[in-house]
Design a protein around this motif. Structure first.
Motif, PDB file in Angstrom:
ATOM      1  N   GLU A  19     -30.070  46.141 -13.790  1.00 58.11           N
ATOM      2  CA  GLU A  19     -29.582  45.379 -14.936  1.00 58.11           C
ATOM      3  C   GLU A  19     -28.395  44.486 -14.592  1.00 58.11           C
ATOM      4  OE1 GLU A  19     -28.821  48.072 -18.116  1.00 58.11           O
ATOM      5  OE2 GLU A  19     -30.939  48.608 -18.381  1.00 58.11           O
ATOM      6  N   VAL A  20     -27.563  44.894 -13.620  1.00 56.93           N
ATOM      7  CA  VAL A  20     -26.388  44.084 -13.262  1.00 56.93           C
ATOM      8  C   VAL A  20     -26.829  42.770 -12.623  1.00 56.93           C
ATOM      9  CG1 VAL A  20     -24.262  43.995 -11.902  1.00 56.93           C
ATOM     10  CG2 VAL A  20     -24.951  46.143 -12.975  1.00 56.93           C
ATOM     11  N   VAL A  21     -27.775  42.846 -11.669  1.00 60.92           N
ATOM     12  CA  VAL A  21     -28.297  41.635 -11.023  1.00 60.92           C
ATOM     13  C   VAL A  21     -29.011  40.759 -12.053  1.00 60.92           C
ATOM     14  CG1 VAL A  21     -29.862  40.761  -9.247  1.00 60.92           C
ATOM     15  CG2 VAL A  21     -28.526  42.807  -8.805  1.00 60.92           C
ATOM     16  N   GLU A  22     -29.715  41.404 -12.993  1.00 61.31           N
ATOM     17  CA  GLU A  22     -30.392  40.645 -14.048  1.00 61.31           C
ATOM     18  C   GLU A  22     -29.387  39.838 -14.866  1.00 61.31           C
ATOM     19  OE1 GLU A  22     -32.534  41.350 -18.375  1.00 61.31           O
ATOM     20  OE2 GLU A  22     -31.582  43.001 -17.304  1.00 61.31           O
ATOM     21  N   GLY A  25     -28.038  36.937 -12.732  1.00 66.10           N
ATOM     22  CA  GLY A  25     -29.087  35.947 -12.483  1.00 66.10           C
ATOM     23  C   GLY A  25     -29.414  35.115 -13.709  1.00 66.10           C
ATOM     24  N   THR A  26     -29.612  35.768 -14.856  1.00 66.83           N
ATOM     25  CA  THR A  26     -29.948  35.030 -16.080  1.00 66.83           C
ATOM     26  C   THR A  26     -28.775  34.178 -16.545  1.00 66.83           C
ATOM     27  OG1 THR A  26     -29.362  37.032 -17.348  1.00 66.83           O
ATOM     28  CG2 THR A  26     -31.695  36.652 -16.895  1.00 66.83           C
ATOM     29  N   HIS A  27     -27.550  34.655 -16.317  1.00 67.65           N
ATOM     30  CA  HIS A  27     -26.365  33.857 -16.680  1.00 67.65           C
ATOM     31  C   HIS A  27     -26.343  32.550 -15.894  1.00 67.65           C
ATOM     32  CE1 HIS A  27     -22.235  32.926 -17.845  1.00 67.65           C
ATOM     33  NE2 HIS A  27     -21.991  32.672 -16.557  1.00 67.65           N
ATOM     34  N   LEU A  28     -26.634  32.612 -14.588  1.00 68.29           N
ATOM     35  CA  LEU A  28     -26.650  31.397 -13.763  1.00 68.29           C
ATOM     36  C   LEU A  28     -27.807  30.482 -14.145  1.00 68.29           C
ATOM     37  CD1 LEU A  28     -25.760  32.819 -10.229  1.00 68.29           C
ATOM     38  CD2 LEU A  28     -24.342  31.359 -11.663  1.00 68.29           C
ATOM     39  N   THR A  43     -19.461  36.777 -17.768  1.00 71.97           N
ATOM     40  CA  THR A  43     -20.372  37.929 -17.850  1.00 71.97           C
ATOM     41  C   THR A  43     -19.648  39.211 -18.253  1.00 71.97           C
ATOM     42  OG1 THR A  43     -20.101  38.358 -15.474  1.00 71.97           O
ATOM     43  CG2 THR A  43     -21.983  36.993 -16.153  1.00 71.97           C
ATOM     44  N   GLY A  44     -18.317  39.269 -18.003  1.00 68.22           N
ATOM     45  CA  GLY A  44     -17.554  40.476 -18.322  1.00 68.22           C
ATOM     46  C   GLY A  44     -17.801  41.619 -17.361  1.00 68.22           C
ATOM     47  N   LEU A  45     -18.383  41.329 -16.202  1.00 70.25           N
ATOM     48  CA  LEU A  45     -18.653  42.367 -15.201  1.00 70.25           C
ATOM     49  C   LEU A  45     -17.499  42.451 -14.204  1.00 70.25           C
ATOM     50  CD1 LEU A  45     -22.386  41.466 -14.441  1.00 70.25           C
ATOM     51  CD2 LEU A  45     -21.595  43.504 -15.661  1.00 70.25           C
ATOM     52  N   PRO A  46     -17.307  43.614 -13.583  1.00 67.71           N
ATOM     53  CA  PRO A  46     -16.266  43.733 -12.545  1.00 67.71           C
ATOM     54  C   PRO A  46     -16.555  42.792 -11.363  1.00 67.71           C
ATOM     55  CG  PRO A  46     -17.042  45.907 -13.217  1.00 67.71           C
ATOM     56  CD  PRO A  46     -17.966  44.906 -13.844  1.00 67.71           C
TER      57      PRO A  46
END
Length: 538
Positions: A19-22, A25-28, A43-46
């Motif tokens: 899910e993290v890569v998803e 990827g979808t954000h880009l 994205t709000g991810l670390p």
């Protein structure tokens, strides 16, 4: 990219990489090129997770980076490659094709490179040899030289190609604006002359079996990095799968299969021989193959078919006269010069697909109207009723239904500039290319729905699947250690009869969904090939 394509890309990334890569990827895909700081913020991810996700995407060729738009010294920007992500859907077909052409060894080479993105030849050969050895009888093993030979054959036929070394990628930048971002492009045989050159690799030995110690030890050792200090002469030379070469093979197979269905097996073998002869000389963007004389075709036919020259001439005349126009005549020298019309073949196959979709969704009468408009281009409603021999009320309803689904277009031709309805011709028409694009988007949506359904089914039965996998692992270890049949029966009975029934039902359902995905992907490939061929031919 359209919303359907982005959704499908997201589902493929989630299924294969998590899910993290998803999310990255979808954000880009939705927002275009961005630098690392912006991606982390939006994205709000670390930061660590975003870096690892970008590494995974770049390893798979699904992401590129280039210097920032503010000139030298600005942060690098990352851009996702949606077309490359959509290729994940076709992985089973690539692997099956490699198995058909080059056996189990070719299958595992392609599988390893698809899973890992890119590898050196020595790493690939060792991994594949070890995997083949595991499946062999005790005391037998796979020699590295056999795997190296299969690898070389894949490179010779251009199914594999080198990754360009750092700094040797094809660069595109505006000459007027030196500060414009420089985007690295994929390698090609023209821009990278050593793309299909196999290095001399020093590899001697045979595949090894993993050492099984106590339970779980093998799995823990597998996660440890393997320190291989031995050099083989191909350090820094990485290889990747050449998807375009596979697509040319799929296109040729589609044409051959269509000829076999339309005429017979002998005709398809003649077309297959023509495609094989012009494989090297014909450009991937060409609308037809290079001309081949009847004498050349006769000499290149497989001896097992035992076709006489007179019979060959009759078959070639039959293929030239066929309305599908798979084969065309380009001259009279050498007993006649013949070509395979690649673009026309794809256009006719795409048209047949559109007709089939209309027939399945709206019935045979609507398909008759659709075919009529495809062949005659523009017709008024009264002409459609007369030519299709359908009552006026039914024809009107069918036309309006097709119009509402955007399968048929309405063109106004006014007699006067005021567009008064009484002085305007209303002509119905079908534009094949826009209709094919619309159907392609519907196919992307269908595949997305199938994947979502399959993920939902497996998630609902996750506990049962995990239990089944644990029991299978226990049975495998007991069989390897030579356990008694009573012990094996006792372990098998840990799954109850209702659970077995539920597992069987789940497997049947998942297999149907997988099969449907592959069938829809065949339609996607045909429509993509037709759209691409039309764009390049114009």
């Amino acid at each position: 990219m359209t919303a359907n394509e982005v959704r499908l890309c997201g589902l493929l990334l989630r299924e294969h990489f998590g899910e993290v890569v998803e999310k990255v990827g979808t954000h880009l895909l939705r927002n275009g090129a961005q630098n690392l700081r912006t991606i982390v913020h939006e994205t709000g991810l670390p930061l660590d997770q975003v870096k690892k996700s970008l590494c995974v995407l770049m390893q798979q060729g699904a992401c590129t980076f280039f210097s920032g738009r503010k000139g030298p010294g600005s942060p690098a920007e990352y851009c996702a490659n949606g077309d490359r992500i959509l290729r994940i859907l076709r992985y089973p077909r690539y692997i099956y094709t490699a198995k058909t052409l080059y056996g189990d060894t070719g299958e595992l080479i392609i599988e390893e490179l698809l899973q890992r993105g890119h590898l050196t030849m020595s790493e690939t050969v060792k991994t594949v040899a070890d995997r083949l050895t595991q499946n062999m009888e005790e005391g037998r093993s796979m020699d590295y030289s056999e795997v190296s030979s299969a690898f070389s054959k894949l490179v010779e036929t251009h199914f594999l190609q080198r990754c360009p070394p750092v700094g040797a990628e094809k660069k595109t930048a505006s000459s007027d604006n030196p500060t414009a971002p420089v985007v690295t492009g994929p390698p090609s045989a023209e821009s990278f002359p050593e793309c299909y050159t196999v290095p001399h690799v020093k590899l001697f030995g045979r595949g090894k079996r993993p050492l099984v110690t106590e339970e779980g030890e093998e799995q823990r050792n597998a996660k440890k990095p393997k320190l291989d200090t031995e050099t083989h002469g191909d350090e820094g030379i990485y290889w990747q799968v050449n998807f375009e070469r596979f697509h040319l093979h799929f296109r040729d197979q589609t044409i051959v299969s269509a000829v076999a269905n339309k005429l017979d097996q002998t005709s398809s073998e003649i077309v297959r021989t023509m495609l094989r002869m012009s494989e090297v000389t014909t450009s991937p963007l060409a609308t037809c193959t290079k001309p081949l004389s009847a004498n050349e075709i006769f000499r290149s036919l497989p001896s097992s078919y035992n076709i006489q020259r007179q019979i060959l001439d009759q078959y070639l005349s039959l293929l030239v006269d066929d309305p599908m126009e798979f084969v065309g005549k380009a001259g009279e020298s050498g007993g006649g010069m013949f070509v395979v019309n690649l673009h026309r073949a794809l256009a006719n196959l795409a048209r047949a697909t559109l007709e089939s979709v209309v027939q399945e969704r709206f019935g045979s009468r609507s398909a008759r109207i659709f075919r009529l408009l495809l062949r005659t281009r523009h017709l008024e409603q009264k002409q459609v009723e007369d030519f299709a021999m359908i009552p006026a009320k039914e024809a009107k309803d069918m036309l309006y239904t097709l119009l509402s689904e955007n399968l048929v277009q309405l063109q106004e031709v006014p007699k006067t500039p005021d567009y008064a309805p009484s002085r305007t011709f209303y002509l119905y028409t079908v534009n094949q290319l826009p209709t094919a694009r619309m159907l392609l988007q519907n196919c992307y949506k269908s595949v997305g729905n199938l994947i979502e359904r399959r993920l939902f089914e497996t998630k609902e039965s996750k506990r049962l699947l995990e239990k089944s996998q644990r029991i299978e692992a226990i049975l495998a270890s007991l069989q390897a250690s030579g356990a008694e049949p009573e012990q094996l029966t006792e372990v098998e009975e840990m799954i109850t009869a209702p659970e077995k029934q539920q597992l069987d039902s789940l497997r049947i359902h998942v297999n149907k969904l997988d099969s449907a995905e592959n069938q829809v992907d065949e339609t996607i490939f045909l429509l993509e090939s037709y759209i691409f061929s039309t764009a390049t031919s114009t």
